[in-house]
Design an enzyme around this catalytic site. Sequence first.
Site, PDB file in Angstrom:
ATOM      1  N   ASP A  59      -1.046  17.218  32.829  1.00  0.00           N
ATOM      2  CA  ASP A  59      -0.335  16.620  31.684  1.00  0.00           C
ATOM      3  C   ASP A  59       0.270  15.262  32.036  1.00  0.00           C
ATOM      4  O   ASP A  59       0.180  14.311  31.255  1.00  0.00           O
ATOM      5  CB  ASP A  59       0.780  17.558  31.196  1.00  0.00           C
TER       6      ASP A  59
ATOM      7  N   GLY B  65      13.194  14.119  24.530  1.00  0.00           N
ATOM      8  CA  GLY B  65      12.851  15.526  24.755  1.00  0.00           C
ATOM      9  C   GLY B  65      13.030  15.898  26.212  1.00  0.00           C
ATOM     10  O   GLY B  65      12.954  15.038  27.104  1.00  0.00           O
TER      11      GLY B  65
ATOM     12  N   THR C 115       9.219  15.385  21.923  1.00  0.00           N
ATOM     13  CA  THR C 115       9.793  16.473  21.124  1.00  0.00           C
ATOM     14  C   THR C 115       8.773  16.927  20.082  1.00  0.00           C
ATOM     15  O   THR C 115       7.729  16.291  19.909  1.00  0.00           O
ATOM     16  CB  THR C 115      11.088  16.054  20.379  1.00  0.00           C
TER      17      THR C 115
ATOM     18  N   LYS D 264      20.404  19.838  28.697  1.00  0.00           N
ATOM     19  CA  LYS D 264      19.007  19.918  29.160  1.00  0.00           C
ATOM     20  C   LYS D 264      18.521  18.554  29.640  1.00  0.00           C
ATOM     21  O   LYS D 264      17.765  18.458  30.614  1.00  0.00           O
ATOM     22  CB  LYS D 264      18.105  20.469  28.055  1.00  0.00           C
TER      23      LYS D 264
ATOM     24  N   GLY E 159      -1.059  10.561  20.119  1.00  0.00           N
ATOM     25  CA  GLY E 159      -1.187  11.691  21.037  1.00  0.00           C
ATOM     26  C   GLY E 159      -2.603  12.050  21.456  1.00  0.00           C
ATOM     27  O   GLY E 159      -2.800  12.828  22.395  1.00  0.00           O
TER      28      GLY E 159
ATOM     29  N   THR F 224      19.827  18.515  22.990  1.00  0.00           N
ATOM     30  CA  THR F 224      20.746  19.304  23.815  1.00  0.00           C
ATOM     31  C   THR F 224      21.014  18.518  25.104  1.00  0.00           C
ATOM     32  O   THR F 224      20.150  18.425  25.984  1.00  0.00           O
ATOM     33  CB  THR F 224      20.118  20.672  24.144  1.00  0.00           C
TER      34      THR F 224
ATOM     35  N   GLY G 192       8.885  21.163  28.505  1.00  0.00           N
ATOM     36  CA  GLY G 192       7.831  21.174  29.520  1.00  0.00           C
ATOM     37  C   GLY G 192       7.045  19.871  29.587  1.00  0.00           C
ATOM     38  O   GLY G 192       6.744  19.369  30.676  1.00  0.00           O
ATOM     39  N   ALA G 193       6.708  19.321  28.426  1.00  0.00           N
ATOM     40  CA  ALA G 193       5.905  18.090  28.412  1.00  0.00           C
ATOM     41  C   ALA G 193       6.716  16.935  28.983  1.00  0.00           C
ATOM     42  O   ALA G 193       6.206  16.121  29.760  1.00  0.00           O
ATOM     43  CB  ALA G 193       5.466  17.785  26.982  1.00  0.00           C
TER      44      ALA G 193
ATOM     45  N   LYS H  12       1.916  28.807  30.471  1.00  0.00           N
ATOM     46  CA  LYS H  12       1.904  27.772  31.519  1.00  0.00           C
ATOM     47  C   LYS H  12       2.797  28.085  32.721  1.00  0.00           C
ATOM     48  O   LYS H  12       2.539  27.631  33.831  1.00  0.00           O
ATOM     49  CB  LYS H  12       2.307  26.417  30.934  1.00  0.00           C
TER      50      LYS H  12
ATOM     51  N   ASN I  67      -1.439  23.788  33.786  1.00  0.00           N
ATOM     52  CA  ASN I  67      -2.222  23.661  32.545  1.00  0.00           C
ATOM     53  C   ASN I  67      -3.721  23.789  32.792  1.00  0.00           C
ATOM     54  O   ASN I  67      -4.513  23.728  31.856  1.00  0.00           O
ATOM     55  CB  ASN I  67      -1.893  22.370  31.779  1.00  0.00           C
TER      56      ASN I  67
HETATM   57  P1  ATR Z   1       7.182  21.251  25.141  1.00  0.00           P
HETATM   58  O1  ATR Z   1       6.885  22.312  26.167  1.00  0.00           O
HETATM   59  O2  ATR Z   1       6.009  20.908  24.269  1.00  0.00           O
HETATM   60  O3  ATR Z   1       7.807  20.044  25.745  1.00  0.00           O
HETATM   61  P2  ATR Z   1       9.615  22.564  24.304  1.00  0.00           P
HETATM   62  O4  ATR Z   1       9.820  22.923  25.711  1.00  0.00           O
HETATM   63  O5  ATR Z   1       9.708  23.601  23.261  1.00  0.00           O
HETATM   64  O6  ATR Z   1       8.192  21.901  24.094  1.00  0.00           O
HETATM   65  O7  ATR Z   1      10.578  21.336  23.943  1.00  0.00           O
HETATM   66  C1  ATR Z   1      10.779  20.922  22.641  1.00  0.00           C
HETATM   67  C2  ATR Z   1      11.609  19.635  22.649  1.00  0.00           C
HETATM   68  O8  ATR Z   1      11.765  19.227  21.298  1.00  0.00           O
HETATM   69  C3  ATR Z   1      13.005  19.841  23.217  1.00  0.00           C
HETATM   70  O9  ATR Z   1      13.380  18.656  23.889  1.00  0.00           O
HETATM   71  C4  ATR Z   1      13.830  20.042  21.953  1.00  0.00           C
HETATM   72  O10 ATR Z   1      15.198  19.688  22.072  1.00  0.00           O
HETATM   73  P3  ATR Z   1      16.288  20.806  22.529  1.00  0.00           P
HETATM   74  O11 ATR Z   1      16.154  20.908  24.012  1.00  0.00           O
HETATM   75  O12 ATR Z   1      17.586  20.249  22.094  1.00  0.00           O
HETATM   76  O13 ATR Z   1      15.914  22.092  21.826  1.00  0.00           O
HETATM   77  C5  ATR Z   1      13.156  19.088  21.022  1.00  0.00           C
HETATM   78  N1  ATR Z   1      13.461  19.424  19.616  1.00  0.00           N
HETATM   79  C6  ATR Z   1      13.011  20.483  18.912  1.00  0.00           C
HETATM   80  N2  ATR Z   1      13.523  20.463  17.653  1.00  0.00           N
HETATM   81  C7  ATR Z   1      14.314  19.360  17.580  1.00  0.00           C
HETATM   82  C8  ATR Z   1      15.130  18.778  16.546  1.00  0.00           C
HETATM   83  N3  ATR Z   1      15.217  19.323  15.321  1.00  0.00           N
HETATM   84  N4  ATR Z   1      15.803  17.641  16.830  1.00  0.00           N
HETATM   85  C9  ATR Z   1      15.712  17.062  18.053  1.00  0.00           C
HETATM   86  N5  ATR Z   1      14.965  17.551  19.055  1.00  0.00           N
HETATM   87  C10 ATR Z   1      14.272  18.684  18.833  1.00  0.00           C
END
Ligand code: ATR
Length: 269
Positions: free
Chosen positions: A103, A127, A185, A155, A233, A152, A130-131, A67, A88
């Site tokens: 999206d 979260g 997430t 972020k 979803g 995190t 990207g989404a 993407k 996308n």
């Molecule tokens: P997408 O593009 O689908 O949004 P991504 O960019 O991989 O996917 O983002 C994944 C999200 O899920 C992130 O916000 C991630 O949190 P971090 O930024 O802290 O990594 C979140 N995520 C993944 N595993 C997680 C977990 N075990 N607990 C809480 N948040 C989680």
Amino acid sequence: MKKLVSVGDPIEHSLSPVMHNVALKKLELDKDYFYDKLLIKSYELGNFVESLKSGELFGASITAPHKVEIIPLLDNLTPEAEIIGAVNMIYLEDGSLIGHNTDGIGCLNALKESGVDVSSKKVVILGAGGASRAIAFTLKKNGANIVILNRTIEKAESLASNVGCEGYGLDKLKELEFDVLINTTTIGMNDEKSLVDPNLLNPSIVVMDIIYNPIKTNLIKDAESKGCKTINGVGMLVHQGAESFKIWTGYDAPIEVMKEAVVNNLNKK
Ligand code: ATR
């Protein structure tokens, strides 16, 4: 025959071909268009883009992990793709390859379809990937008051400062009052316990999960049991596809048959 494709790596489980082909059939466009999927590795993106330019392919949906990396290979981005920083879908306009992002509008239309108008509503987005970025920019533009929460914290803060909203760690949820909660997430894809304490939910809250497999995540189950309006979803998946369908074919997509095809396919799995 105009060929449309979903492109990603992996791509095997993409539901887009099923969803778009039933839509094409319903509108009797299946004599003009066919939708397929293509496994494309990053190093093959150059050749893939050439096949769009040559007309061998008519348009494409772009999924992970391409993407963002596809952007330098395109001629132009729409304002949506530009601000979201990811593409996308691709279409050709006057010989130029345009990268677009549906999206955010897909999420907005899924909410609208369920009778949810986000303007002036307090929307919590879980979260900061990207989404989340696509959804946060789009809902903010449509008048929502957004708060981004992420595991995190940096972020969450960084995305929030880009969007022009607040960003915190996940713990902050218990201190917030909100109208709509959207999980972006990955938590829920593998039947994990939801990130949200069910005691924070009540019937005045709308809960949306952008995860469509499983159709009912634990978050959606908890929200249902607390009396919330819930949106799974499948809504966003179908609506982002419907926006692309309209751009490629010029026709309004038949949402209900697309949804039915997706749900039938997911239930088979
Ligand atoms: P997408 O593009 O689908 O949004 P991504 O960019 O991989 O996917 O983002 C994944 C999200 O899920 C992130 O916000 C991630 O949190 P971090 O930024 O802290 O990594 C979140 N995520 C993944 N595993 C997680 C977990 N075990 N607990 C809480 N948040 C989680």
